[in-house]
Motif scaffolding. Structure first.
Motif, PDB file in Angstrom:
ATOM      1  N   VAL A  36       0.842  -1.204   0.000  1.00  0.00           N
ATOM      2  CA  VAL A  36       0.000   0.000   0.000  1.00  0.00           C
ATOM      3  C   VAL A  36       0.881   1.261   0.000  1.00  0.00           C
ATOM      4  N   ALA A  37       1.937   1.229   0.817  1.00  0.00           N
ATOM      5  CA  ALA A  37       2.829   2.398   0.886  1.00  0.00           C
ATOM      6  C   ALA A  37       3.470   2.679  -0.476  1.00  0.00           C
ATOM      7  N   LEU A  38       3.863   1.619  -1.177  1.00  0.00           N
ATOM      8  CA  LEU A  38       4.471   1.789  -2.502  1.00  0.00           C
ATOM      9  C   LEU A  38       3.462   2.378  -3.481  1.00  0.00           C
ATOM     10  N   LEU A  39       2.243   1.862  -3.444  1.00  0.00           N
ATOM     11  CA  LEU A  39       1.216   2.367  -4.369  1.00  0.00           C
ATOM     12  C   LEU A  39       0.907   3.838  -4.072  1.00  0.00           C
ATOM     13  N   GLU A  40       0.895   4.179  -2.798  1.00  0.00           N
ATOM     14  CA  GLU A  40       0.648   5.582  -2.436  1.00  0.00           C
ATOM     15  C   GLU A  40       1.775   6.490  -2.909  1.00  0.00           C
ATOM     16  N   ALA A  41       2.971   5.919  -3.031  1.00  0.00           N
ATOM     17  CA  ALA A  41       4.108   6.710  -3.523  1.00  0.00           C
ATOM     18  C   ALA A  41       4.097   6.776  -5.053  1.00  0.00           C
ATOM     19  N   ASP A  42       3.031   6.258  -5.678  1.00  0.00           N
ATOM     20  CA  ASP A  42       2.857   6.284  -7.131  1.00  0.00           C
ATOM     21  C   ASP A  42       3.802   5.339  -7.859  1.00  0.00           C
ATOM     22  N   VAL A  43       4.156   4.261  -7.193  1.00  0.00           N
ATOM     23  CA  VAL A  43       4.911   3.190  -7.849  1.00  0.00           C
ATOM     24  C   VAL A  43       3.909   2.392  -8.677  1.00  0.00           C
ATOM     25  N   SER A  44       4.315   1.961  -9.867  1.00  0.00           N
ATOM     26  CA  SER A  44       3.335   1.281 -10.713  1.00  0.00           C
ATOM     27  C   SER A  44       2.920  -0.052 -10.079  1.00  0.00           C
ATOM     28  N   LEU A  45       1.687  -0.434 -10.394  1.00  0.00           N
ATOM     29  CA  LEU A  45       1.067  -1.603  -9.765  1.00  0.00           C
ATOM     30  C   LEU A  45       1.916  -2.857  -9.933  1.00  0.00           C
ATOM     31  N   SER A  46       2.390  -3.091 -11.165  1.00  0.00           N
ATOM     32  CA  SER A  46       3.129  -4.333 -11.409  1.00  0.00           C
ATOM     33  C   SER A  46       4.455  -4.318 -10.636  1.00  0.00           C
ATOM     34  N   VAL A  47       5.079  -3.161 -10.535  1.00  0.00           N
ATOM     35  CA  VAL A  47       6.352  -3.085  -9.814  1.00  0.00           C
ATOM     36  C   VAL A  47       6.121  -3.340  -8.318  1.00  0.00           C
ATOM     37  N   ALA A  48       5.055  -2.747  -7.765  1.00  0.00           N
ATOM     38  CA  ALA A  48       4.749  -2.941  -6.341  1.00  0.00           C
ATOM     39  C   ALA A  48       4.451  -4.413  -6.060  1.00  0.00           C
ATOM     40  N   ARG A  49       3.704  -5.035  -6.980  1.00  0.00           N
ATOM     41  CA  ARG A  49       3.328  -6.436  -6.789  1.00  0.00           C
ATOM     42  C   ARG A  49       4.564  -7.340  -6.836  1.00  0.00           C
ATOM     43  N   ASP A  50       5.407  -7.126  -7.857  1.00  0.00           N
ATOM     44  CA  ASP A  50       6.609  -7.949  -8.001  1.00  0.00           C
ATOM     45  C   ASP A  50       7.551  -7.754  -6.811  1.00  0.00           C
ATOM     46  N   PHE A  51       7.600  -6.512  -6.340  1.00  0.00           N
ATOM     47  CA  PHE A  51       8.475  -6.188  -5.215  1.00  0.00           C
ATOM     48  C   PHE A  51       8.085  -6.996  -3.979  1.00  0.00           C
ATOM     49  N   VAL A  52       6.796  -6.927  -3.669  1.00  0.00           N
ATOM     50  CA  VAL A  52       6.314  -7.610  -2.462  1.00  0.00           C
ATOM     51  C   VAL A  52       6.484  -9.129  -2.598  1.00  0.00           C
ATOM     52  N   LYS A  53       6.269  -9.625  -3.801  1.00  0.00           N
ATOM     53  CA  LYS A  53       6.412 -11.066  -4.013  1.00  0.00           C
ATOM     54  C   LYS A  53       7.877 -11.484  -3.803  1.00  0.00           C
ATOM     55  N   ALA A  54       8.790 -10.685  -4.356  1.00  0.00           N
ATOM     56  CA  ALA A  54      10.217 -11.016  -4.210  1.00  0.00           C
ATOM     57  C   ALA A  54      10.614 -11.022  -2.730  1.00  0.00           C
ATOM     58  N   VAL A  55      10.125 -10.030  -1.994  1.00  0.00           N
ATOM     59  CA  VAL A  55      10.462  -9.970  -0.558  1.00  0.00           C
ATOM     60  C   VAL A  55       9.861 -11.176   0.163  1.00  0.00           C
ATOM     61  N   ALA A  56       8.616 -11.484  -0.163  1.00  0.00           N
ATOM     62  CA  ALA A  56       7.937 -12.616   0.493  1.00  0.00           C
ATOM     63  C   ALA A  56       8.688 -13.914   0.215  1.00  0.00           C
ATOM     64  N   ASP A  57       9.086 -14.127  -1.035  1.00  0.00           N
ATOM     65  CA  ASP A  57       9.811 -15.354  -1.393  1.00  0.00           C
ATOM     66  C   ASP A  57      11.104 -15.465  -0.598  1.00  0.00           C
ATOM     67  N   LYS A  58      11.832 -14.352  -0.518  1.00  0.00           N
ATOM     68  CA  LYS A  58      13.116 -14.391   0.200  1.00  0.00           C
ATOM     69  C   LYS A  58      12.901 -14.605   1.694  1.00  0.00           C
ATOM     70  N   ALA A  59      11.886 -13.941   2.232  1.00  0.00           N
ATOM     71  CA  ALA A  59      11.625 -14.068   3.668  1.00  0.00           C
ATOM     72  C   ALA A  59      11.284 -15.515   4.011  1.00  0.00           C
ATOM     73  N   THR A  60      10.518 -16.174   3.139  1.00  0.00           N
ATOM     74  CA  THR A  60      10.170 -17.563   3.393  1.00  0.00           C
ATOM     75  C   THR A  60      11.402 -18.454   3.224  1.00  0.00           C
ATOM     76  N   GLY A  61      12.142 -18.216   2.146  1.00  0.00           N
ATOM     77  CA  GLY A  61      13.336 -19.025   1.844  1.00  0.00           C
ATOM     78  C   GLY A  61      14.342 -18.972   2.974  1.00  0.00           C
ATOM     79  N   GLN A  62      14.457 -17.803   3.596  1.00  0.00           N
ATOM     80  CA  GLN A  62      15.476 -17.664   4.646  1.00  0.00           C
ATOM     81  C   GLN A  62      14.923 -17.990   6.033  1.00  0.00           C
ATOM     82  N   ASN A  63      13.695 -18.482   6.054  1.00  0.00           N
ATOM     83  CA  ASN A  63      13.104 -18.854   7.344  1.00  0.00           C
ATOM     84  C   ASN A  63      13.187 -17.733   8.371  1.00  0.00           C
ATOM     85  N   VAL A  64      12.802 -16.551   7.921  1.00  0.00           N
ATOM     86  CA  VAL A  64      12.948 -15.358   8.743  1.00  0.00           C
ATOM     87  C   VAL A  64      12.314 -15.508  10.119  1.00  0.00           C
TER      88      VAL A  64
END
Ligand code: GDP
Length: 298
Positions: A36-64
């Motif tokens: 939501v914060a990224l979208l409010e900063a006027d980041v494009s939808l696809s970039v915000a979505r890919d960003f969050v997905k990449a973070v989620a994948d890494k967070a899961t992979g590293q057993n955060v």
């Protein structure tokens, strides 16, 4: 520039880092807020979505959630991902291909984006920081005031400009600039092309003709950072028609939301090389993804 985004994200991460153990739900909730914060900063939808997905994948992979400092680890992953989205991989901030003199640099962009100002700023920088002899030429034959503006900036920063010849066509000015740069032993010559209010076929053709004659080592698009996603659309159009090598984002001293900076690389594949931070001739900085990621995360 990134004040609002930065504030929003530090709110999200304060909560995470203060908590000891994290559940997967905590991470999910935080990432939803990041999106939501990224979208409010006027980041494009696809970039915000890919960003969050990449973070989620890494967070899961590293057993955060199982680590000792889970919150801080999420922040680190977000930092690295911000850096990645700002720069791609292996990018040297502000690096320009200006070997084999005289190296032509083509400056393109919409009228009012700050193109002429940026041409002056960059010429000053090349002269003072890179020790280059620079020649500037304005190709904006429809706006004599723009040609004079560049000449004035030239005097101000101590960089030569090609003498103005009334009635000359842009391609002929470009040829004369190339000749003078060669004969005069310049390292770089910068061509400030005609601004346009919007993408205009005739003017685009003009830039293409100039490009084909000088074969620029760098084609830099100057774009107003305050215009957010529009800036990214403009970059896509110029890249499709002319082919750009990099972007200069101007007005980053203003209170824009920063979305242009965050979406540019991911959407266009082209690096932001410099940012304009004011009207003065020294208000130009190299775009340093690491520092900007740090600034966004506060
Ligand atoms: P051009 O039509 O694209 O050549 O635009 P100009 O170079 O004439 O710039 C238009 C206006 O924007 C001028 O008043 C500049 O001083 C101003 N400007 C350019 N770059 C910046 C910047 O990075 N920050 C701010 N605040 N103003 C800028």
């Amino acid at each position: 520039m990134f004040e609002n985004l930065s504030e929003r994200l530090s709110g999200v991460f304060d909560k995470l880092t203060k908590q000891g153990a994290l559940s997967e739900d905590d991470v999910k909730t935080a990432l939803r807020e990041v999106r939501v914060a990224l979208l409010e900063a006027d980041v494009s939808l696809s970039v915000a979505r890919d960003f969050v997905k990449a973070v989620a994948d890494k967070a899961t992979g590293q057993n955060v959630t199982k680590s000792i400092t889970p919150g801080q680890q999420v922040v680190k992953i977000v930092h690295d991902e911000l850096k990645h989205v700002l720069a791609g991989d292996n990018e040297e901030p502000g690096e320009l291909k200006i070997d084999s003199p005289p190296a032509p640099i083509l400056m393109v962009g919409l009228q009012g984006s700050g193109k002429t100002t940026t041409t002056g700023k960059l010429a000053k920088r090349l002269k003072e920081k890179n020790n280059k002899r620079v020649l500037m030429a304005s190709l904006d034959v429809n706006r004599p005031a723009a040609m004079e503006q560049l000449a004035i900036l030239g005097v101000q920063v101590g960089v030569d400009t090609l003498p103005i010849v009334k009635g000359e066509k842009p391609v002929d000015i470009a040829k004369r600039a190339k000749q003078q740069a060669t004969l005069g032993g310049y390292d770089v010559y910068m061509l400030d092309t005609a601004g346009r209010l919007q993408i205009d076929e005739v003017l685009m053709q003009e830039v293409e003709d100039v490009r084909d004659i000088v074969k620029p080592r760098e084609t830099l698009l100057v774009v107003d950072g305050l215009t957010g996603q529009v800036a990214v659309e403009v970059a896509e159009e110029f890249d499709g028609k002319i082919g750009i090598s990099g972007v200069v984002l101007t007005r980053m001293d203003g209170d824009g939301r920063g979305g242009a900076a965050l979406s540019m690389r991911a959407v266009t594949g082209k690096p932001i090389k410099f940012v304009g931070l004011g009207e003065k001739m020294d208000a130009l900085e190299t775009f340093e993804p690491d520092r900007i990621a740090g600034r966004i995360l506060g």
